[in-house]
Motif scaffolding. Structure first.
Motif, PDB file in Angstrom:
ATOM      1  N   SER A  51       0.793  -1.306   0.006  1.00 11.90           N
ATOM      2  CA  SER A  51      -0.115  -0.115   0.131  1.00 11.90           C
ATOM      3  C   SER A  51       0.838   1.265   0.026  1.00 11.90           C
ATOM      4  CB  SER A  51      -0.824   0.049   1.250  1.00 11.90           C
ATOM      5  OG  SER A  51      -0.265   0.285   2.379  1.00 11.90           O
ATOM      6  N   LEU A  52       1.941   1.188   0.193  1.00  7.95           N
ATOM      7  CA  LEU A  52       2.993   2.315   0.285  1.00  7.95           C
ATOM      8  C   LEU A  52       3.134   3.289  -0.730  1.00  7.95           C
ATOM      9  CD1 LEU A  52       6.124   0.641   1.987  1.00  7.95           C
ATOM     10  CD2 LEU A  52       4.334   2.206   3.241  1.00  7.95           C
ATOM     11  N   LEU A  53       3.312   2.992  -2.032  1.00  5.56           N
ATOM     12  CA  LEU A  53       3.295   3.738  -3.086  1.00  5.56           C
ATOM     13  C   LEU A  53       1.908   4.259  -3.626  1.00  5.56           C
ATOM     14  CD1 LEU A  53       6.156   2.222  -5.562  1.00  5.56           C
ATOM     15  CD2 LEU A  53       6.094   3.728  -3.330  1.00  5.56           C
ATOM     16  N   PRO A  54       0.793   3.283  -3.632  1.00  2.00           N
ATOM     17  CA  PRO A  54      -0.426   4.024  -3.741  1.00  2.00           C
ATOM     18  C   PRO A  54      -0.904   5.131  -2.927  1.00  2.00           C
ATOM     19  CG  PRO A  54      -0.588   1.428  -3.989  1.00  2.00           C
ATOM     20  CD  PRO A  54       0.607   1.725  -3.414  1.00  2.00           C
ATOM     21  N   LEU A  55      -0.371   4.997  -1.480  1.00  3.83           N
ATOM     22  CA  LEU A  55      -0.708   6.154  -0.739  1.00  3.83           C
ATOM     23  C   LEU A  55      -0.061   7.219  -0.872  1.00  3.83           C
ATOM     24  CD1 LEU A  55      -0.854   3.867   2.641  1.00  3.83           C
ATOM     25  CD2 LEU A  55      -2.672   5.163   1.745  1.00  3.83           C
ATOM     26  N   LEU A  56       1.223   7.116  -1.218  1.00  6.86           N
ATOM     27  CA  LEU A  56       1.957   8.313  -1.579  1.00  6.86           C
ATOM     28  C   LEU A  56       1.654   9.004  -2.935  1.00  6.86           C
ATOM     29  CD1 LEU A  56       5.668   7.084  -1.125  1.00  6.86           C
ATOM     30  CD2 LEU A  56       4.398   8.573   0.231  1.00  6.86           C
ATOM     31  N   ARG A  57       1.375   8.307  -3.748  1.00  5.22           N
ATOM     32  CA  ARG A  57       0.709   8.951  -5.171  1.00  5.22           C
ATOM     33  C   ARG A  57      -0.743   9.644  -4.763  1.00  5.22           C
ATOM     34  NH1 ARG A  57       2.731   3.828  -7.776  1.00  5.22           N
ATOM     35  NH2 ARG A  57       0.602   2.754  -7.202  1.00  5.22           N
ATOM     36  N   ARG A 107      -1.388  10.596   0.636  1.00  6.11           N
ATOM     37  CA  ARG A 107      -1.771  10.480   2.028  1.00  6.11           C
ATOM     38  C   ARG A 107      -0.641   9.894   2.611  1.00  6.11           C
ATOM     39  NH1 ARG A 107      -7.003   6.723   0.158  1.00  6.11           N
ATOM     40  NH2 ARG A 107      -6.759   5.719   2.720  1.00  6.11           N
ATOM     41  N   THR A 108       0.422  11.046   2.932  1.00  3.19           N
ATOM     42  CA  THR A 108       1.678  10.546   3.459  1.00  3.19           C
ATOM     43  C   THR A 108       1.740  10.168   5.166  1.00  3.19           C
ATOM     44  OG1 THR A 108       1.683  12.906   3.978  1.00  3.19           O
ATOM     45  CG2 THR A 108       2.749  12.161   2.115  1.00  3.19           C
ATOM     46  N   ASP A 109       0.664  10.674   5.730  1.00  2.00           N
ATOM     47  CA  ASP A 109       0.630  10.137   7.116  1.00  2.00           C
ATOM     48  C   ASP A 109       0.158   8.639   7.125  1.00  2.00           C
ATOM     49  OD1 ASP A 109       1.106  12.633   8.117  1.00  2.00           O
ATOM     50  OD2 ASP A 109      -0.852  13.067   8.350  1.00  2.00           O
ATOM     51  N   GLU A 110      -0.695   8.184   6.361  1.00  2.00           N
ATOM     52  CA  GLU A 110      -1.043   6.785   6.367  1.00  2.00           C
ATOM     53  C   GLU A 110       0.198   6.096   5.872  1.00  2.00           C
ATOM     54  OE1 GLU A 110      -5.135   5.906   4.924  1.00  2.00           O
ATOM     55  OE2 GLU A 110      -4.896   7.815   4.652  1.00  2.00           O
ATOM     56  N   ALA A 111       0.964   6.466   5.094  1.00  2.00           N
ATOM     57  CA  ALA A 111       2.016   5.690   4.142  1.00  2.00           C
ATOM     58  C   ALA A 111       3.199   5.749   5.552  1.00  2.00           C
ATOM     59  CB  ALA A 111       2.642   6.413   3.118  1.00  2.00           C
ATOM     60  N   ARG A 112       3.604   6.583   6.053  1.00  2.00           N
ATOM     61  CA  ARG A 112       4.526   6.524   7.366  1.00  2.00           C
ATOM     62  C   ARG A 112       4.106   5.573   8.189  1.00  2.00           C
ATOM     63  NH1 ARG A 112       3.743  11.210   9.193  1.00  2.00           N
ATOM     64  NH2 ARG A 112       5.007  12.348   8.284  1.00  2.00           N
ATOM     65  N   SER A 113       2.832   5.352   8.597  1.00  2.00           N
ATOM     66  CA  SER A 113       2.220   4.577   9.655  1.00  2.00           C
ATOM     67  C   SER A 113       2.411   3.080   8.887  1.00  2.00           C
ATOM     68  CB  SER A 113       0.882   5.089   9.908  1.00  2.00           C
ATOM     69  OG  SER A 113       0.244   3.928  10.645  1.00  2.00           O
ATOM     70  N   HIS A 114       2.013   3.002   7.623  1.00  2.00           N
ATOM     71  CA  HIS A 114       2.074   1.697   7.183  1.00  2.00           C
ATOM     72  C   HIS A 114       3.583   1.009   7.013  1.00  2.00           C
ATOM     73  CE1 HIS A 114      -2.150   1.690   5.213  1.00  2.00           C
ATOM     74  NE2 HIS A 114      -2.022   2.027   6.347  1.00  2.00           N
ATOM     75  N   LEU A 137       6.840  14.696  15.914  1.00  2.00           N
ATOM     76  CA  LEU A 137       7.491  14.120  14.615  1.00  2.00           C
ATOM     77  C   LEU A 137       8.252  15.443  14.088  1.00  2.00           C
ATOM     78  CD1 LEU A 137       7.871  12.122  12.542  1.00  2.00           C
ATOM     79  CD2 LEU A 137       5.781  12.799  11.425  1.00  2.00           C
ATOM     80  N   ALA A 138       7.600  16.629  13.977  1.00  2.00           N
ATOM     81  CA  ALA A 138       8.342  17.655  13.378  1.00  2.00           C
ATOM     82  C   ALA A 138       9.502  18.117  14.073  1.00  2.00           C
ATOM     83  CB  ALA A 138       7.439  18.946  13.042  1.00  2.00           C
ATOM     84  N   SER A 139       9.407  18.090  15.619  1.00  2.51           N
ATOM     85  CA  SER A 139      10.422  18.616  16.489  1.00  2.51           C
ATOM     86  C   SER A 139      11.641  17.454  15.839  1.00  2.51           C
ATOM     87  CB  SER A 139       9.904  18.134  17.574  1.00  2.51           C
ATOM     88  OG  SER A 139      11.010  18.694  18.607  1.00  2.51           O
ATOM     89  N   SER A 140      11.445  16.278  16.133  1.00  2.41           N
ATOM     90  CA  SER A 140      12.651  15.292  15.726  1.00  2.41           C
ATOM     91  C   SER A 140      13.192  15.697  14.147  1.00  2.41           C
ATOM     92  CB  SER A 140      12.142  13.658  15.766  1.00  2.41           C
ATOM     93  OG  SER A 140      11.302  13.579  14.678  1.00  2.41           O
ATOM     94  N   HIS A 141      12.484  15.925  13.407  1.00  2.00           N
ATOM     95  CA  HIS A 141      12.998  16.134  12.138  1.00  2.00           C
ATOM     96  C   HIS A 141      13.797  17.354  12.139  1.00  2.00           C
ATOM     97  CE1 HIS A 141      13.210  16.535   7.527  1.00  2.00           C
ATOM     98  NE2 HIS A 141      12.736  17.899   7.690  1.00  2.00           N
ATOM     99  N   TRP A 142      13.432  18.485  12.690  1.00  2.00           N
ATOM    100  CA  TRP A 142      14.206  19.726  12.953  1.00  2.00           C
ATOM    101  C   TRP A 142      15.556  19.500  13.800  1.00  2.00           C
ATOM    102  CZ3 TRP A 142      13.808  23.776  10.005  1.00  2.00           C
ATOM    103  CH2 TRP A 142      12.473  24.091   9.348  1.00  2.00           C
TER     104      TRP A 142
END
Length: 1012
Positions: A215-221, A224-231, A682-687
């Motif tokens: 499901s990863l690439l369909p979600l990205l396309r 739906r990036t939050d779901e892709a990250r979770s999956h 999540l954003a904090s860890s990224h920064w």
């Protein structure tokens, strides 16, 4: 070769079924099949062939199932009657695996593949099974060979055919239907089909493992990036290290390559380095290596072609080298398929996959990953960072003069984009035909300032040169600022106080010497005064002897800052705001947080009013923390949200990380905002990662992220994030190390991973061993014991419980915990066998538990928890005795059933070789049942005294006592108990009676009366 006995083969098959999938299991299964064939026992041979087929299936050698399946089919054709109903069903079920293996093996001619499919259809029809699995197999074969119309017809017939016992589980069928939709460009339709599997409503041995990856690439396309990250986080945890799921691992690697997470992709590749070698299953190899190639190609494009990858064929390989060898191997496999199928479909799809471009510039995953080395290649655009953060308040203008003017305005405002704008000026200056000397002086000023910030040794010389250049150009106001910076650099480099003061004096005189018509004169003087206040405070602390009270210094500094703020009120708002922020920090140092709160609020308000909202961020973040410490969470949250709002133009990655970490911490404490907490953590860890602070702020952000995920039931994601940051978090003190390991243990326990959970509890207990308070270590030892017991490690569990018991008794104030340990030890003693000796041991533990509770109740008679635990202890002791009686009766039945079983010399393997326990006679059984009844009654009375909350426990005791009475032949006594409860409940107010009580009691009474 040593010949195995039948018993050894049977035992070996049982062990093989429990062995992890892979080459070791396969080799053992092959040896057992050979031994079974040699034994001449056809039933045993069939069982060994079935075991070998299953071993192959769940490994990278699945095409090998063809040979044992053909042998098993021959056995069936020779004597169908020798197969039990279950064995025959299993044989026909395996036909589906064979159809897939044939389709996925380019070495098998297309005619043979079609022939096997026809044979499957014929046998299913004769056996009366639905054509549904046949049509699915036909669809995938037709799709592979490019016969799209035939594939579509087969797809429709697949869906139309009736489901029966030979149909794949719904989860696997939905996987295939969704994949067919994706091939036809219908990502949204596929995800809707997959929803029951992805949500966990439908599962099987390899689902949702496979679908989470698919499901990863369909979600990205679909964005739906939050779901892709979770999956990705959930799915990779399920697929990691599983040989039969290597194609799914390849999809996770590909996902990382297409989302700016190349370091994470390399880590996953390293974890599966042993599988990068040529695989026996060519289709799996194409799928797994194809995902790796997407990553390797992306790394090459980013300039990392010479970065070490993983070995191949025993030789170390760089990224570029591994790409070449894997690409050549995969292309050869694809062309083998093409040659067999008479179409280029497989190679076309392979080349399209390897050539995919990133779908997201950068998608933060939350997990910690090592950074790639710097290269000359340009970094990709960070799609997750707003343009205003990346390039300042406005993008760089086309005209050079306009660019310089904008850089100067930003500098005068102390705007966060100042450095980026001057950097652009520096890049473009040499291309200008003629450059104003003032521009070059400004660039020198910027370089000198950067040197001063970094503490570079040449900073004084650079600032002196800048001062002189500005003086020569008639820009005295800029020269005065350089003078002030010289004083700051001297203080920073720990120059002698007299030297620093001399430089401060020179800076103030330079400011005061500015022409009265200079617009910046007042500002330069005020800035010199404020700098002098700050630096003088530092100098006083340096000149104070060690051990002297610094309280007076804080008082002097507070008075100076207050005087400065009053003197410049309404004139230089940003400097007054800076003074108020400093004053707020001083009051905190003086231990007066209540007075600091309004000062920090005033500082932020002035900064915003002065048109410098970014300057409000620091005081707001600090204010939020102070308010939280004062137990004013609503105000703290408002301050943190305001800081986040005003940080829009801040380019400092660390500040961005701190702002989001502060808000995430506040929201986590609130307890009802797990999703938003996770977003900010999540954003904090990224920064923090961008700031190079992964091991510090980044680790704390990941801890908050894991806690937020756990708070919303996303335990797999929480565990992935926490484990990735574990090494960093353990470096932040023993208290945090214990907390983190216990938290991870809790997560692993929820994920049904008891062994690693126990390991974390034990490691945490080891850290807490030296603490003065033994209670944390006791609790951790008890948690470890619980999970060791869940893992079947009884000996280790007993040792951990004994340690927990010792520690609980040391504290002397944890009777409930002590009692629960004792009861757990009682049950553990019965795990291996239930004999008179083990039951006596359990009795002793239960009696100890009762004594502890009775002693506690003697001093605290009104504590409901103690009374409940005592009732539970009697309840469990009755269960122990009931288990003893039931085991004795079952042993008698088994002995009767097994009479004559050994007339052919076949031994029983089910008892592990242990001797049967001494049988109880009738009088002993009756005595035990009477004791059970007395214990049920005693527990029920205890529950009754505790009120309606314990009604279910009370009913369970009554139920058990009634049936025990019935087993003794006194059903009337049991029925009387139930009737009494029914009368009691009917007399209660209707609102006080749970809905389940009367129906359950009446049903029990009817059952007892029927038995009578």
């Amino acid at each position: 070769m040593t010949t195995l006995t039948r018993e050894e083969i049977v035992r070996g098959l049982a062990e093989n079924r429990e062995t992890p999938n892979g080459a070791v299991r396969n080799a053992h299964a092959e040896a057992l099949a050979g031994a079974a064939e040699t034994s001449g026992d056809r039933a045993l041979f069939r069982e060994a062939l079935d075991n070998l087929i299953n071993a192959y299936l769940y490994s990278a050698e699945s095409p090998k199932i063809l040979v044992p399946f053909a042998r098993l089919l021959q056995e069936y054709d020779k004597d169908p009657g020798a197969f039990s109903e279950w064995e025959a069903h299993a044989l026909f079920w395996q036909f589906k695996w064979v159809a897939t293996a044939i389709s996925d093996s380019p070495g098998i001619p297309l005619e043979s593949a079609t022939g096997w499919l026809d044979e499957m259809e014929r046998r299913y029809r004769i056996a009366g099974y639905s054509e549904r699995p046949v049509r699915e197999a036909e669809m995938w074969l037709a799709d592979a060979i490019g016969e799209d119309e035939r594939a579509e017809r087969a797809f429709r017939r697949w869906l139309a055919a009736e489901r029966d016992s030979m149909s794949d589980c719904r989860a696997c069928e939905l996987n295939g239907q969704g994949q067919y939709a994706v091939l036809h460009g219908n990502d949204a339709e596929a995800l809707e089909l997959w929803r029951p599997v992805l949500d966990g409503d439908l599962t099987c041995a390899e689902e949702p493992h496979r679908l989470l990856a698919t499901s990863l690439l369909p979600l990205l396309r679909l964005g739906r990036t939050d779901e892709a990250r979770s999956h990705h986080l959930r799915g990779y945890r399920m697929a990691r290290g599983n040989e039969s799921l290597l194609p799914s691992v390849g999809k996770h690697i590909e996902f990382c390559a297409l989302t700016g997470n190349e370091p994470r992709g390399l880590e996953i590749l390293a974890e599966h380095a042993a599988h990068v070698a040529p695989l026996a299953n060519l289709d799996d190899r194409l799928a797994f290596h194809g995902g790796i190639l997407v990553l390797l190609r992306r790394l090459k494009e980013l300039g990392h072609g010479q970065t070490p990858a993983v070995p191949y064929d025993g030789s170390p390989r760089t990224v570029a080298e591994l790409y070449e060898v894997l690409f050549a191997g995969c292309l050869d496999i694809a062309r083998q398929f093409d040659a067999r199928n008479g179409t280029t479909r497989v190679s076309d799809r392979f080349l399209a996959r390897v050539g995919r471009e990133p779908l997201v510039g950068e998608l933060p995953l939350g997990v910690r990953s090592a950074t790639l080395p710097q290269t000359a290649a340009p970094a990709p655009v960070d799609a997750s960072v707003p343009a205003s953060v990346a390039s300042g308040p406005v993008s760089a203008p086309d005209g050079f003069a306009e660019l310089v003017e904008r850089a100067r305005r930003a500098r005068d405002l102390s705007h966060p984009a100042t450095d980026a704008l001057w950097a652009e000026v520096a890049v473009r200056v040499d291309a200008q035909p003629e450059v104003d000397p003032l521009v070059r002086a400004d660039l020198s000023d910027q370089r000198a300032l950067a040197a001063a910030r970094s503490g570079a040794g040449e900073a004084p010389q650079l600032l002196t040169a800048v001062r002189d250049d500005y003086r020569a150009l008639g820009r005295a106001e800029r020269a005065a600022l350089a003078e002030l910076r010289l004083a700051g650099v001297a203080a920073q480099s720990e120059a002698a106080p007299a030297e620093v003061r001399a430089l401060l004096g020179a800076a103030l005189r330079a400011a005061e010497a500015l022409d009265t018509s200079e617009p910046l004169r007042a500002r330069r003087i005020a800035l010199a005064e404020l700098s002098a206040i700050r630096i003088e405070s530092y100098l006083r602390s340096v000149e104070t002897a060690d051990g002297e009270d610094h309280h007076d210094h804080h008082g002097v500094l507070a008075a100076e800052l207050t005087e400065f703020a009053c003197a410049h009120e309404g004139v230089l708002a940003d400097l007054v705001a800076e003074a108020e922020e400093m004053l707020g920090r001083v009051t905190l140092a003086q231990g007066d947080p209540e007075r600091a709160v309004p000062l920090l609020a005033a500082s932020a308000s002035r900064a915003v009013a002065a048109g410098r909202p970014w300057q409000a961020v620091d005081p707001l973040v600090l204010r939020a923390g102070v308010l939280l410490s004062l137990d004013r969470p609503e105000e703290a949250e408002a301050a943190a949200r305001s800081a986040l709002e005003h940080s829009a133009e801040v380019t400092d990655a660390e500040v961005q990380g701190v702002v989001r970490l502060t808000l995430a911490d506040i929201l986590l404490r609130r307890g009802d905002a797990a999703a938003e907490t996770a977003e900010h953590a999540l954003a904090s860890s990224h920064w923090f990662d961008r700031a190079g602070l992964t091991a510090d702020g980044g680790a704390q952000a990941r801890l908050l992220l894991a806690r937020a995920y756990a708070g919303s039931g996303r335990n797999a994601e929480a565990a992935e994030v926490l484990q990735s940051a574990l090494a960093d978090l353990l470096e932040h003190g023993d208290q945090q190390a214990v907390f983190v390991r216990e938290f991870l243990g809790d997560l692993l326990r929820r994920l049904n991973e008891p062994r690693p959970a126990a390991e974390q509890y034990l490691l945490a207990a080891e850290v807490a061993k030296g603490w003065e308070d033994p209670r944390p270590q006791a609790g951790l030892a008890q948690s470890a014991a619980d999970t060791l017991g869940d893992a079947g490690l009884a000996v280790e569990a007993v040792a951990a419980y004994e340690r927990a018991l010792e520690l609980h008794r040391l504290t002397g104030d944890a009777p409930v915990a002590e009692v629960r340990v004792l009861r757990s030890l009682a049950w553990l003693g019965l795990r291996e066998e239930i004999t008179a000796e083990t039951v006596a041991g359990a009795r002793k533990r239960m009696a100890e538990a009762a004594e502890v509770l009775e002693a506690a109740l003697a001093t605290q008679p009104g504590v409901p928890e103690l009374r409940s635990e005592l009732a539970q202890t009697w309840h469990q002791l009755a269960q122990v005795l009931d288990r003893y009686v039931s085991t004795n009766e079952q042993s008698d039945e088994d002995e009767d059933d097994n009479e004559g079983d050994n007339e052919h010399g076949v031994g029983s393997l089910g008892d592990g070789g242990s001797e049967p326990a001494t049988r109880l006679d009738g009088a002993e059984v009756d005595a035990l049942r009477l004791e059970e009844i007395e214990l049920w009654d005693r527990a029920a009375r205890g529950y009754a005294e505790l009120g309606p909350d314990h009604l279910r426990d009370r009913f369970q005791c009554l139920n058990n006592a009634a049936w025990t009475e019935q087993e003794r032949g006194d059903a009337q006594a049991g029925a009387a108990r139930v009737s009494a409860l029914i009368d009691e409940v009917r007399a209660l107010p209707e609102d006080d009676v749970p809905d389940w009580v009367l129906p359950s009691a009446e049903r029990l009474l009817a059952q007892l009366n029927e038995r009578e």
